[in-house]
Design a protein around this motif. Sequence first.
Motif, PDB file in Angstrom:
ATOM      1  N   VAL A   1      -5.599   3.849   6.263  1.00  0.00           N
ATOM      2  CA  VAL A   1      -5.892   3.459   7.643  1.00  0.00           C
ATOM      3  C   VAL A   1      -6.132   1.952   7.728  1.00  0.00           C
ATOM      4  O   VAL A   1      -5.638   1.275   8.638  1.00  0.00           O
ATOM      5  N   LEU A   2      -6.891   1.424   6.765  1.00  0.00           N
ATOM      6  CA  LEU A   2      -7.205  -0.009   6.774  1.00  0.00           C
ATOM      7  C   LEU A   2      -5.949  -0.850   6.579  1.00  0.00           C
ATOM      8  O   LEU A   2      -5.772  -1.898   7.221  1.00  0.00           O
ATOM      9  N   SER A   3      -5.034  -0.394   5.720  1.00  0.00           N
ATOM     10  CA  SER A   3      -3.799  -1.129   5.495  1.00  0.00           C
ATOM     11  C   SER A   3      -2.974  -1.219   6.776  1.00  0.00           C
ATOM     12  O   SER A   3      -2.464  -2.296   7.129  1.00  0.00           O
TER      13      SER A   3
ATOM     14  N   ARG B   1      -9.231   6.036   3.571  1.00  0.00           N
ATOM     15  CA  ARG B   1      -9.766   4.832   4.216  1.00  0.00           C
ATOM     16  C   ARG B   1      -8.824   3.653   4.034  1.00  0.00           C
ATOM     17  O   ARG B   1      -8.568   2.891   4.965  1.00  0.00           O
ATOM     18  N   ASN B   2      -8.265   3.505   2.835  1.00  0.00           N
ATOM     19  CA  ASN B   2      -7.409   2.357   2.558  1.00  0.00           C
ATOM     20  C   ASN B   2      -6.059   2.457   3.260  1.00  0.00           C
ATOM     21  O   ASN B   2      -5.480   1.433   3.624  1.00  0.00           O
TER      22      ASN B   2
ATOM     23  N   CYS C   1      -3.577   1.500  13.646  1.00  0.00           N
ATOM     24  CA  CYS C   1      -4.424   2.561  13.078  1.00  0.00           C
ATOM     25  C   CYS C   1      -3.861   3.954  13.347  1.00  0.00           C
ATOM     26  O   CYS C   1      -4.097   4.874  12.551  1.00  0.00           O
TER      27      CYS C   1
ATOM     28  N   THR D   1       0.828  -1.206   0.000  1.00  0.00           N
ATOM     29  CA  THR D   1       0.000   0.000   0.000  1.00  0.00           C
ATOM     30  C   THR D   1       0.864   1.258   0.000  1.00  0.00           C
ATOM     31  O   THR D   1       0.374   2.359   0.244  1.00  0.00           O
TER      32      THR D   1
ATOM     33  N   ALA E   1      -4.182  -4.173  15.804  1.00  0.00           N
ATOM     34  CA  ALA E   1      -4.865  -3.410  14.755  1.00  0.00           C
ATOM     35  C   ALA E   1      -5.148  -1.988  15.208  1.00  0.00           C
ATOM     36  O   ALA E   1      -4.940  -1.021  14.449  1.00  0.00           O
TER      37      ALA E   1
ATOM     38  N   ALA F   1      -4.127  -0.935   9.787  1.00  0.00           N
ATOM     39  CA  ALA F   1      -4.866  -1.755  10.749  1.00  0.00           C
ATOM     40  C   ALA F   1      -4.617  -3.247  10.494  1.00  0.00           C
ATOM     41  O   ALA F   1      -4.405  -4.023  11.431  1.00  0.00           O
ATOM     42  N   ILE F   2      -4.629  -3.650   9.219  1.00  0.00           N
ATOM     43  CA  ILE F   2      -4.346  -5.050   8.879  1.00  0.00           C
ATOM     44  C   ILE F   2      -2.917  -5.408   9.273  1.00  0.00           C
ATOM     45  O   ILE F   2      -2.650  -6.475   9.843  1.00  0.00           O
TER      46      ILE F   2
ATOM     47  N   LEU G   1     -10.815  -5.345  -2.471  1.00  0.00           N
ATOM     48  CA  LEU G   1     -10.115  -4.605  -1.436  1.00  0.00           C
ATOM     49  C   LEU G   1      -8.606  -4.637  -1.674  1.00  0.00           C
ATOM     50  O   LEU G   1      -7.921  -3.602  -1.553  1.00  0.00           O
TER      51      LEU G   1
ATOM     52  N   LEU H   1      -6.114  -1.473  -2.259  1.00  0.00           N
ATOM     53  CA  LEU H   1      -4.942  -1.221  -1.423  1.00  0.00           C
ATOM     54  C   LEU H   1      -3.687  -1.054  -2.280  1.00  0.00           C
ATOM     55  O   LEU H   1      -2.884  -0.133  -2.067  1.00  0.00           O
TER      56      LEU H   1
END
Length: 422
Positions: free
Chosen positions: A278-280, A275-276, A156, A104, A152, A282-283, A252, A256
């Motif tokens: 933050v999500l990356s 969003r991606n 974030c 990402t 996670a 978090a993962i 998804l 990413l």
Amino acid sequence: MNGGLSKLWQKDGTKSVLASLISILIGMAVGGVIILVVGLGNKNLGLSGAWEGIRLVFGGLFSTGRNAAGQLTFGFNPTSVGNMLFRATPLILTGLSVAVAFKTGLFNIGAPGQYLMGTAATLMLALGIPTEVVPAPLVWVIAFLGGMLAGALWGCIPGIVKAFLNINEVLACIMTNWIAANLVTWMFDGSNYRNLVENTKSGYIYKTSYNGVQTAKLGLDKLFPGSQVNGGIIVAIVIAILVYVLMNKTTLGYELKACGANRHAARYAGISDKRNIVLSMAIAGALSGAAASLYYLAGNTEFFWSTYQTLPATGFNGIPVALLAASNPIGVIFTGCFMSMLDIVGLQLTNLTAYNEYITDVIIAVIVYLSAFSLVIKLWLSGRGKKHKAAPAEAAAAPAPAPDTPAAAPDGAQDAKGGEAK
């Protein structure tokens, strides 16, 4: 046949694998040279001792000790292989953590902090929930998921400040690492989970087996008797496969990677880059938390709670694991096992020769250093490929020698086809 090999050579994955193999081979060769130099300079070792050290560096995982004559013996060593798989489990997951962020366009140097937060959540849940009330397997699941969630949430934080404040994630990760170290220290300093030795703090937290919560062996203890291996390695491999599917077979994952390739172009295409990001992270944090959970839920590991003095090396070691695998989730499984194998080799050197394990640290350092230059090695390989491809292409494109023709016509004359004068 040649066409198939040429196509295989032109693939980016082939060059990535070759670049990693070159880095590993150079690192092993440097280790062999160091062992030789040290051996020749030490009267207690000599050339024969150096030769033993080199053999252990390249085949220490399969060393079975010494025979009655004092000679090194080699064969299948289930204890060493099992311990290698046990040590590889957290490395695979922290490697996946770094790899997902790389895909990402982010550098997750915050894996140590996420690992610590996952450790704290896992141990507090595993030791805090009474197994007399809740079945031990369910406590294990709760502790594992709790560790992933804690990682996670901690991941974030740098993701949010990167996405909304455009603060470099490396700086944010470094700060969150040390905040996590001191926070975890404070949390355990006031807990009742510390081992006590002569009424003083030993600095270690109870093993989860103290509460009857530990990872099932799943029959691996019979395959690798005498080792620490458990079902955690299977969980790590399954997670790696799921991450591969997520990144390469889902919408998804495409989003990413699109954000990693060009954040602004992704936004123009309608993808939510914030969003991606933050999500990356978090993962990535969840994977680091999972690494800590599987390591400390083994039931045979203790946690040193005074972490403010240093950060867990497992979090940082995920970086070379991801680099050597070119951020490929399946490749991370093998590079994680390789880095773990070097740890076992270091122990064999210490136990069977006059060398110490720090030689393998040098080998790892060289490999890590070269893995950072893997892109340069890939470009070098690409240059060689282009040269090989260009040679026949230039030969085909070269004009054939023209037959004998009369002298050029004077200006204003028409050509043989009656065309206009040039």
